[in-house]
Design a protein around this motif. Structure first.
Motif, PDB file in Angstrom:
ATOM      1  N   ILE A 156       0.896  -1.343  -0.110  1.00  0.00           N
ATOM      2  CA  ILE A 156      -0.125  -0.384   0.356  1.00  0.00           C
ATOM      3  C   ILE A 156       1.015   0.947   0.014  1.00  0.00           C
ATOM      4  O   ILE A 156       1.678   1.542   1.002  1.00  0.00           O
ATOM      5  CB  ILE A 156      -1.392   0.087   0.959  1.00  0.00           C
ATOM      6  N   ILE A 359       2.845  -3.769 -13.799  1.00  0.00           N
ATOM      7  CA  ILE A 359       2.450  -4.666 -12.406  1.00  0.00           C
ATOM      8  C   ILE A 359       1.782  -3.955 -12.582  1.00  0.00           C
ATOM      9  O   ILE A 359       0.895  -4.883 -11.627  1.00  0.00           O
ATOM     10  CB  ILE A 359       3.923  -5.033 -12.091  1.00  0.00           C
ATOM     11  N   GLU A 365      -0.993  -9.172 -17.529  1.00  0.00           N
ATOM     12  CA  GLU A 365      -0.769 -10.377 -17.921  1.00  0.00           C
ATOM     13  C   GLU A 365      -2.872 -10.535 -17.902  1.00  0.00           C
ATOM     14  O   GLU A 365      -3.887 -10.908 -18.280  1.00  0.00           O
ATOM     15  CB  GLU A 365      -0.817 -11.227 -17.220  1.00  0.00           C
TER      16      GLU A 365
HETATM   17  C1  LIG Z   1       5.612  -0.477  -5.575  1.00  0.00           C
HETATM   18  C2  LIG Z   1       3.930  -0.835  -5.960  1.00  0.00           C
HETATM   19  C3  LIG Z   1       3.880  -0.618  -5.610  1.00  0.00           C
HETATM   20  C4  LIG Z   1       2.275  -0.285  -5.362  1.00  0.00           C
HETATM   21  N1  LIG Z   1       0.741   0.296  -4.889  1.00  0.00           N
HETATM   22  C5  LIG Z   1      -0.365   0.018  -4.607  1.00  0.00           C
HETATM   23  C6  LIG Z   1      -1.136   0.488  -3.455  1.00  0.00           C
HETATM   24  O1  LIG Z   1      -1.188   2.171  -2.789  1.00  0.00           O
HETATM   25  N2  LIG Z   1      -2.135  -0.340  -3.225  1.00  0.00           N
HETATM   26  C7  LIG Z   1      -2.683  -0.976  -3.259  1.00  0.00           C
HETATM   27  O2  LIG Z   1      -3.921  -1.927  -3.361  1.00  0.00           O
HETATM   28  N3  LIG Z   1      -1.520  -1.986  -4.341  1.00  0.00           N
HETATM   29  C8  LIG Z   1      -1.161  -0.870  -4.198  1.00  0.00           C
HETATM   30  N4  LIG Z   1       0.162  -2.322  -5.576  1.00  0.00           N
HETATM   31  C9  LIG Z   1      -0.442  -3.900  -5.721  1.00  0.00           C
HETATM   32  C10 LIG Z   1      -0.350  -4.339  -7.113  1.00  0.00           C
HETATM   33  O3  LIG Z   1      -0.991  -3.547  -7.804  1.00  0.00           O
HETATM   34  C11 LIG Z   1       0.229  -5.485  -7.251  1.00  0.00           C
HETATM   35  O4  LIG Z   1       0.635  -6.134  -7.311  1.00  0.00           O
HETATM   36  C12 LIG Z   1      -0.431  -5.929  -8.699  1.00  0.00           C
HETATM   37  O5  LIG Z   1      -1.450  -5.621  -8.735  1.00  0.00           O
HETATM   38  C13 LIG Z   1      -0.717  -7.911  -9.149  1.00  0.00           C
HETATM   39  O6  LIG Z   1      -1.173  -8.027  -8.288  1.00  0.00           O
HETATM   40  P1  LIG Z   1       0.371  -9.188  -7.431  1.00  0.00           P
HETATM   41  O7  LIG Z   1       1.348  -8.452  -6.706  1.00  0.00           O
HETATM   42  O8  LIG Z   1      -0.332  -9.391  -6.405  1.00  0.00           O
HETATM   43  O9  LIG Z   1       0.518 -10.338  -8.364  1.00  0.00           O
HETATM   44  P2  LIG Z   1      -0.091 -11.548  -8.159  1.00  0.00           P
HETATM   45  O10 LIG Z   1      -1.474 -11.454  -8.526  1.00  0.00           O
HETATM   46  O11 LIG Z   1       0.348 -12.935  -7.595  1.00  0.00           O
HETATM   47  O12 LIG Z   1       0.394 -11.918  -9.492  1.00  0.00           O
HETATM   48  C14 LIG Z   1       1.722 -12.379  -9.901  1.00  0.00           C
HETATM   49  C15 LIG Z   1       1.890 -13.171 -11.666  1.00  0.00           C
HETATM   50  O13 LIG Z   1       0.662 -13.763 -12.335  1.00  0.00           O
HETATM   51  C16 LIG Z   1       0.458 -13.390 -12.952  1.00  0.00           C
HETATM   52  N5  LIG Z   1      -0.750 -13.454 -12.970  1.00  0.00           N
HETATM   53  C17 LIG Z   1      -1.752 -13.688 -12.086  1.00  0.00           C
HETATM   54  N6  LIG Z   1      -3.068 -13.862 -12.111  1.00  0.00           N
HETATM   55  C18 LIG Z   1      -3.076 -14.896 -13.991  1.00  0.00           C
HETATM   56  C19 LIG Z   1      -4.629 -15.319 -14.327  1.00  0.00           C
HETATM   57  N7  LIG Z   1      -5.155 -15.706 -14.503  1.00  0.00           N
HETATM   58  N8  LIG Z   1      -3.687 -15.385 -15.887  1.00  0.00           N
HETATM   59  C20 LIG Z   1      -2.403 -15.162 -16.285  1.00  0.00           C
HETATM   60  N9  LIG Z   1      -1.152 -14.121 -15.422  1.00  0.00           N
HETATM   61  C21 LIG Z   1      -1.488 -13.665 -14.201  1.00  0.00           C
HETATM   62  C22 LIG Z   1       0.603 -11.332 -13.373  1.00  0.00           C
HETATM   63  O14 LIG Z   1       0.570 -10.664 -14.389  1.00  0.00           O
HETATM   64  C23 LIG Z   1       2.183 -10.882 -12.497  1.00  0.00           C
HETATM   65  O15 LIG Z   1       2.880 -11.329 -12.676  1.00  0.00           O
HETATM   66  C24 LIG Z   1       1.599  -1.743  -5.739  1.00  0.00           C
HETATM   67  C25 LIG Z   1       2.307  -2.997  -5.911  1.00  0.00           C
HETATM   68  C26 LIG Z   1       3.803  -1.987  -5.730  1.00  0.00           C
HETATM   69  C27 LIG Z   1       4.900  -3.476  -6.436  1.00  0.00           C
END
Ligand SMILES: Cc1cc2nc3c(=O)[nH]c(=O)nc-3n(C[C@H](O)[C@H](O)[C@H](O)COP(=O)(O)OP(=O)(O)OC[C@H]3O[C@@H](n4cnc5c(N)ncnc54)[C@H](O)[C@@H]3O)c2cc1C
Length: 382
Positions: A156, A359, A365
């Motif tokens: 966050i 990301i 994706e």
């Molecule tokens: C610097 C930074 C700031 C952020 N700020 C915020 C914020 O202020 N508030 C907030 O709520 N969130 C925030 N985020 C979170 C961000 O929105 C998530 O990291 C992002 O939505 C991806 O979710 P995840 O990291 O859980 O990846 P995951 O959902 O675990 O996915 C990992 C990988 O698998 C792929 N993947 C997953 N499911 C599928 C599918 N069905 N088909 C194909 N590929 C798939 C994804 O594309 C990704 O490449 C931040 C992230 C970062 C790194």
């Protein structure tokens, strides 16, 4: 169809660029290296009315829409000073409070958001849910008139700079899955703990893990309707994608400008290195991709502002802009040779931001999934 930019938008661009130029890339690089917020730039933009450009005028905002907020994002980034929290505080939180908040919530939060004095960050991502928003487990349960929140959010951004967090929590279950609702919770609420989540990006904004341990929120904390959080969040996520795209486009323009100046001046043979097509073509290609992404971003913002479904365009814009920004940064770094990695030339912080935008707020994706399913009618794979 009129592609000419209206005079008021050109004036907005010029005024924002003017303020951002007073701070510039050196200021941004120093803040990014120290992980310190660009508070002075935020306030200068707030004082000039640009942080709240999309907030209704009756609450002290500029009375504009997403189109104007996207222009602000694009211009600050093009000046080398991208502000990540505009995507959450201005695009999502202010947008959702203005759209779904009660009169009391609007009066309480919007004037401060408009002036830049207040930030409200956004918390949806969870360690075990990630892209699968429907499976979030942070819960809000009724206790008398109050709501009690429990659970964990991570990544966050900007909680340390914010007065409140807009939280997505589960308030029940129905036949379509979990019922999600939105709550606005003061950042210092008892039971809300934040822990720094170190990332190796050079960003002024810091990320946190948030633990909600019986955080009590009054009835006035619910934003919009109970159980309508999913629909409301989707309304708010389009602005986040559009402003994310705008930030990426600005960063790409900044990098391409820096690379073009460098490649025109640097001589190691008889010609400047920009005369070699191995240097100029990747820059030209990234320029084309950037301007195409900018067109889609304008379309998405226009659709959102006119009540036209903007999901497809917002996703496409965010995808194209993040890819263009990465291509621009990669070509710019390569054109600088060894200097592309030097602190003095300051390109790596923007590469990190562009890489992040591939990301977040939604991954490349998940956008491809959306387009495959909704634009092409292909079966859902997950
Ligand atoms: C610097 C930074 C700031 C952020 N700020 C915020 C914020 O202020 N508030 C907030 O709520 N969130 C925030 N985020 C979170 C961000 O929105 C998530 O990291 C992002 O939505 C991806 O979710 P995840 O990291 O859980 O990846 P995951 O959902 O675990 O996915 C990992 C990988 O698998 C792929 N993947 C997953 N499911 C599928 C599918 N069905 N088909 C194909 N590929 C798939 C994804 O594309 C990704 O490449 C931040 C992230 C970062 C790194």
């Amino acid at each position: 169809m009129d592609f000419a930019e209206p005079e008021e938008h050109r004036a907005l661009r010029a005024a924002v660029a003017d303020i951002a130029a007073k701070f510039g890339p050196r200021y941004y690089a120093e803040r990014a290296a120290a992980r310190r917020p660009c508070a002075e730039l935020w306030q200068a933009l707030g004082d000039a009315g640009f942080i709240g450009v999309n907030i209704p005028a009756e609450y002290g905002g500029g009375g504009g829409g997403l189109t104007e907020l996207a222009l602000v994002c694009e211009e600050i980034a093009a000046a080398g000073t991208p502000l990540l929290l505009l995507l959450v505080s201005a695009a999502i939180s202010a947008g959702m409070i203005a759209e779904f908040g009660t009169g009391e919530q609007r009066r309480a939060w919007l004037p401060g958001l408009a002036s830049g004095a207040v930030k409200v960050v956004f918390a949806i991502t969870e360690p075990d849910a990630g892209s699968n928003t429907r499976s979030i487990s942070t819960s809000a349960t009724k206790d008398g008139d109050d709501w009690v929140l429990n659970g964990t959010k991570y990544y966050i951004s900007g909680v340390d700079e914010a007065q409140a967090v807009l939280v997505v929590a589960r308030t029940g279950q129905d036949e379509r899955g979990r019922r999600l609702s939105l709550f606005i919770v003061p950042a210092g609420a008892p039971g809300l703990e934040k822990h720094l989540l170190p990332v190796d990006l050079l960003l002024p904004e810091r990320q946190f893990t948030l633990h909600f341990d019986n955080v009590r929120a009054g009835p006035g904390a619910l934003v919009g309707e109970e159980g309508e959080g999913f629909r409301q969040v989707f309304h708010g996520l389009n602005p986040e994608r559009v402003t994310g795209a705008a930030l990426a486009i600005g960063v790409a323009r900044y990098a391409l400008g820096a690379a073009a100046r460098y490649a025109a001046a640097r001589k190691v043979w008889s010609e400047p290195i920009g005369a070699h097509q191995g240097v100029s073509h990747p820059l030209a290609k990234a320029k084309i991709e950037t301007e195409l992404a900018a067109l889609m971003t304008r379309q998405a913002a226009w659709q959102h502002d006119h009540g036209v479904p903007a999901g497809e365009s917002a996703n496409m814009a965010k995808y194209a802009a993040a890819e263009a920004a990465l291509a621009a940064l990669d070509a710019a770094i390569q054109a600088h040779g060894g200097n592309g990695l030097a602190s003095e030339y300051g390109l790596l912080p923007y590469w990190g931001l562009a890489r992040l935008l591939r990301i977040a707020p939604v991954s490349r994706e998940m956008i491809l999934n959306y387009v495959a399913q909704h634009s092409l009618g292909l079966p859902r794979s997950y």
